[in-house]
Design a protein around this motif. Structure first.
Motif, PDB file in Angstrom:
ATOM      1  N   SER A   1      -4.423  -8.757 -37.871  1.00 24.28           N
ATOM      2  CA  SER A   1      -3.730  -9.599 -38.852  1.00 24.28           C
ATOM      3  C   SER A   1      -4.961 -10.056 -39.992  1.00 24.28           C
ATOM      4  O   SER A   1      -5.253 -10.273 -39.587  1.00 24.28           O
ATOM      5  CB  SER A   1      -3.145 -10.761 -38.355  1.00 24.28           C
ATOM      6  OG  SER A   1      -4.386 -11.214 -37.195  1.00 24.28           O
ATOM      7  N   ARG A   2      -3.826 -10.431 -41.155  1.00 27.06           N
ATOM      8  CA  ARG A   2      -5.234 -10.634 -42.350  1.00 27.06           C
ATOM      9  C   ARG A   2      -5.191 -11.959 -41.889  1.00 27.06           C
ATOM     10  O   ARG A   2      -4.923 -13.137 -42.131  1.00 27.06           O
ATOM     11  CB  ARG A   2      -4.514 -11.219 -43.821  1.00 27.06           C
ATOM     12  CG  ARG A   2      -4.466 -11.301 -44.788  1.00 27.06           C
ATOM     13  CD  ARG A   2      -3.472 -10.963 -46.037  1.00 27.06           C
ATOM     14  NE  ARG A   2      -2.993  -9.961 -46.043  1.00 27.06           N
ATOM     15  CZ  ARG A   2      -3.360  -8.922 -47.538  1.00 27.06           C
ATOM     16  NH1 ARG A   2      -4.073  -9.349 -47.434  1.00 27.06           N
ATOM     17  NH2 ARG A   2      -2.195  -8.199 -47.351  1.00 27.06           N
ATOM     18  N   ALA A   3      -7.148 -12.206 -42.643  1.00 29.84           N
ATOM     19  CA  ALA A   3      -7.362 -13.136 -41.909  1.00 29.84           C
ATOM     20  C   ALA A   3      -7.425 -13.943 -44.026  1.00 29.84           C
ATOM     21  O   ALA A   3      -6.431 -12.839 -44.790  1.00 29.84           O
ATOM     22  CB  ALA A   3      -8.833 -13.166 -41.962  1.00 29.84           C
ATOM     23  N   PHE A   4      -7.657 -15.637 -43.895  1.00 29.28           N
ATOM     24  CA  PHE A   4      -7.297 -16.213 -44.604  1.00 29.28           C
ATOM     25  C   PHE A   4      -8.634 -16.871 -44.993  1.00 29.28           C
ATOM     26  O   PHE A   4      -8.451 -17.709 -46.634  1.00 29.28           O
ATOM     27  CB  PHE A   4      -6.140 -17.342 -45.266  1.00 29.28           C
ATOM     28  CG  PHE A   4      -4.799 -16.577 -44.524  1.00 29.28           C
ATOM     29  CD1 PHE A   4      -4.307 -15.914 -45.892  1.00 29.28           C
ATOM     30  CD2 PHE A   4      -4.217 -16.171 -43.625  1.00 29.28           C
ATOM     31  CE1 PHE A   4      -3.096 -15.025 -45.924  1.00 29.28           C
ATOM     32  CE2 PHE A   4      -2.824 -15.388 -43.317  1.00 29.28           C
ATOM     33  CZ  PHE A   4      -3.183 -14.663 -44.636  1.00 29.28           C
ATOM     34  N   SER A   5      -9.826 -16.781 -44.451  1.00 31.23           N
ATOM     35  CA  SER A   5     -11.036 -17.383 -44.857  1.00 31.23           C
ATOM     36  C   SER A   5     -12.215 -16.418 -43.920  1.00 31.23           C
ATOM     37  O   SER A   5     -11.531 -15.279 -43.442  1.00 31.23           O
ATOM     38  CB  SER A   5     -11.377 -18.726 -44.185  1.00 31.23           C
ATOM     39  OG  SER A   5     -11.186 -18.703 -42.799  1.00 31.23           O
TER      40      SER A   5
ATOM     41  N   LEU B   1     -11.298 -13.971 -51.677  1.00 35.24           N
ATOM     42  CA  LEU B   1     -12.087 -14.359 -51.004  1.00 35.24           C
ATOM     43  C   LEU B   1     -13.740 -15.164 -51.649  1.00 35.24           C
ATOM     44  O   LEU B   1     -14.293 -14.500 -53.122  1.00 35.24           O
ATOM     45  CB  LEU B   1     -13.113 -13.705 -49.977  1.00 35.24           C
ATOM     46  CG  LEU B   1     -12.594 -13.244 -48.541  1.00 35.24           C
ATOM     47  CD1 LEU B   1     -13.891 -12.439 -47.825  1.00 35.24           C
ATOM     48  CD2 LEU B   1     -11.789 -13.737 -47.968  1.00 35.24           C
ATOM     49  N   SER B   2     -13.318 -16.202 -51.787  1.00 33.43           N
ATOM     50  CA  SER B   2     -14.610 -17.097 -52.803  1.00 33.43           C
ATOM     51  C   SER B   2     -15.526 -17.169 -51.802  1.00 33.43           C
ATOM     52  O   SER B   2     -15.446 -18.181 -50.838  1.00 33.43           O
ATOM     53  CB  SER B   2     -13.854 -18.130 -53.418  1.00 33.43           C
ATOM     54  OG  SER B   2     -14.824 -18.776 -54.317  1.00 33.43           O
TER      55      SER B   2
ATOM     56  N   ALA C   1     -10.750  -6.303 -48.460  1.00 40.88           N
ATOM     57  CA  ALA C   1      -9.915  -7.980 -49.169  1.00 40.88           C
ATOM     58  C   ALA C   1      -9.240  -7.758 -50.295  1.00 40.88           C
ATOM     59  O   ALA C   1      -9.624  -6.842 -51.004  1.00 40.88           O
ATOM     60  CB  ALA C   1     -11.068  -9.123 -49.079  1.00 40.88           C
ATOM     61  N   ASP C   2      -8.051  -8.513 -50.642  1.00 32.29           N
ATOM     62  CA  ASP C   2      -7.632  -8.380 -52.008  1.00 32.29           C
ATOM     63  C   ASP C   2      -8.548  -8.735 -53.395  1.00 32.29           C
ATOM     64  O   ASP C   2      -9.086  -7.548 -53.950  1.00 32.29           O
ATOM     65  CB  ASP C   2      -6.800  -9.298 -51.943  1.00 32.29           C
ATOM     66  CG  ASP C   2      -5.473  -9.338 -51.062  1.00 32.29           C
ATOM     67  OD1 ASP C   2      -5.860  -8.028 -50.604  1.00 32.29           O
ATOM     68  OD2 ASP C   2      -4.430 -10.829 -50.755  1.00 32.29           O
ATOM     69  N   GLY C   3      -9.435  -9.196 -52.474  1.00 33.98           N
ATOM     70  CA  GLY C   3     -10.344  -9.283 -53.847  1.00 33.98           C
ATOM     71  C   GLY C   3     -12.350 -10.334 -53.002  1.00 33.98           C
ATOM     72  O   GLY C   3     -11.651 -11.248 -52.622  1.00 33.98           O
ATOM     73  N   ILE C   4     -13.295 -10.320 -54.422  1.00 37.87           N
ATOM     74  CA  ILE C   4     -14.042 -11.519 -54.378  1.00 37.87           C
ATOM     75  C   ILE C   4     -14.936 -11.793 -55.367  1.00 37.87           C
ATOM     76  O   ILE C   4     -15.071 -10.989 -56.073  1.00 37.87           O
ATOM     77  CB  ILE C   4     -15.381 -10.998 -53.378  1.00 37.87           C
ATOM     78  CG1 ILE C   4     -14.949 -10.535 -51.954  1.00 37.87           C
ATOM     79  CG2 ILE C   4     -16.588 -11.422 -53.511  1.00 37.87           C
ATOM     80  CD1 ILE C   4     -16.028  -9.359 -50.755  1.00 37.87           C
TER      81      ILE C   4
END
Length: 222
Positions: A44-48, A72-73, A91-94
């Motif tokens: 499952s996708r993480a959001f942090s 992710l920031s 990740a989608d991006g950093i």
């Protein structure tokens, strides 16, 4: 190559462009296929970042845990995986806006891109002689004294160096589009460098290729 006066020494070989085009496409396809395989293995996708770390910690009995997140920031130093527990970090991006160090033991795979706005340090390490890749399907932007060390393959749709003094080390570098150099850069590539094109607008760029060759598909406008 664009800006012919600042370009490294090169030779145009008639008939070679289709060969380089096919070779670059083959390398890119292999990486895209590997990414799709990893996607199927991800949970499952993480959001942090905290959720990612929890998923990594909870994994048991896997050669390498595959985790996936959105954008992710990164605002502080962070390490994913360890020398004994590799991770495939997708990740989608950093994005980073301050001086941070991002360390990965395994692979770092970005669906979109990576933007290091100032003093970003990236270390992607092999584990047991495997992994050690940084793959970004879109653009990697490096700004303001950033450093990237990739044990195996650094792949990007586009790779752009914008400001400050930048250092990039990798076993091999593959860029589907342009390597755009707008500042002082020191690059050390142990194997091959295969590029869609080079745009050079900088003062100094040292491209040290120790292994094989520099292949550039498009010579660009002079």
């Amino acid at each position: 190559m664009n800006n012919i006066h600042d370009a490294p020494p090169y030779k145009q070989v008639p008939g070679l462009k289709p060969v380089i085009t096919d070779y670059l496409a083959s390398l890119s396809t292999d990486i895209m296929n590997a990414i799709e395989t990893y996607k199927k293995q991800a949970g499952s996708r993480a959001f942090s970042i905290d959720q990612l770390q929890q998923q990594i910690t909870a994994s048991i009995g896997q050669e390498a845990v595959v985790v996936r997140a959105g954008y992710l920031s990164v605002e502080e130093d962070v390490t994913f995986g360890s020398p004994t527990k590799p991770v495939i970090d997708m990740a989608d991006g950093i994005n980073t806006n301050k001086e941070v160090t991002l360390t990965v033991y395994g692979n770092l795979i970005l669906e979109n891109g990576l933007k290091g706005n100032t003093k970003l340090n990236v270390h992607v390490n092999r584990v047991n002689q495997s992994y050690g890749n940084l793959w970004a399907k879109s653009t990697i932007h490096l700004n303001n004294d950033s450093n990237v060390l990739v044990a195996d393959t650094l792949y990007a749709g586009v790779l752009t160096y914008n400001s400050g003094t930048l250092a990039v080390d990798a076993d091999q570098l593959i860029v589907q589009g342009d390597l755009s150099i707008n500042t002082e850069v020191e690059m050390n590539i142990a194997g091959q460098m295969v590029l869609g094109g080079i745009v050079s607008n900088n003062l100094v760029a040292n491209l040290n290729i120790k292994g094989v060759d520099l292949f550039v598909r498009d010579h660009g406008k002079q």
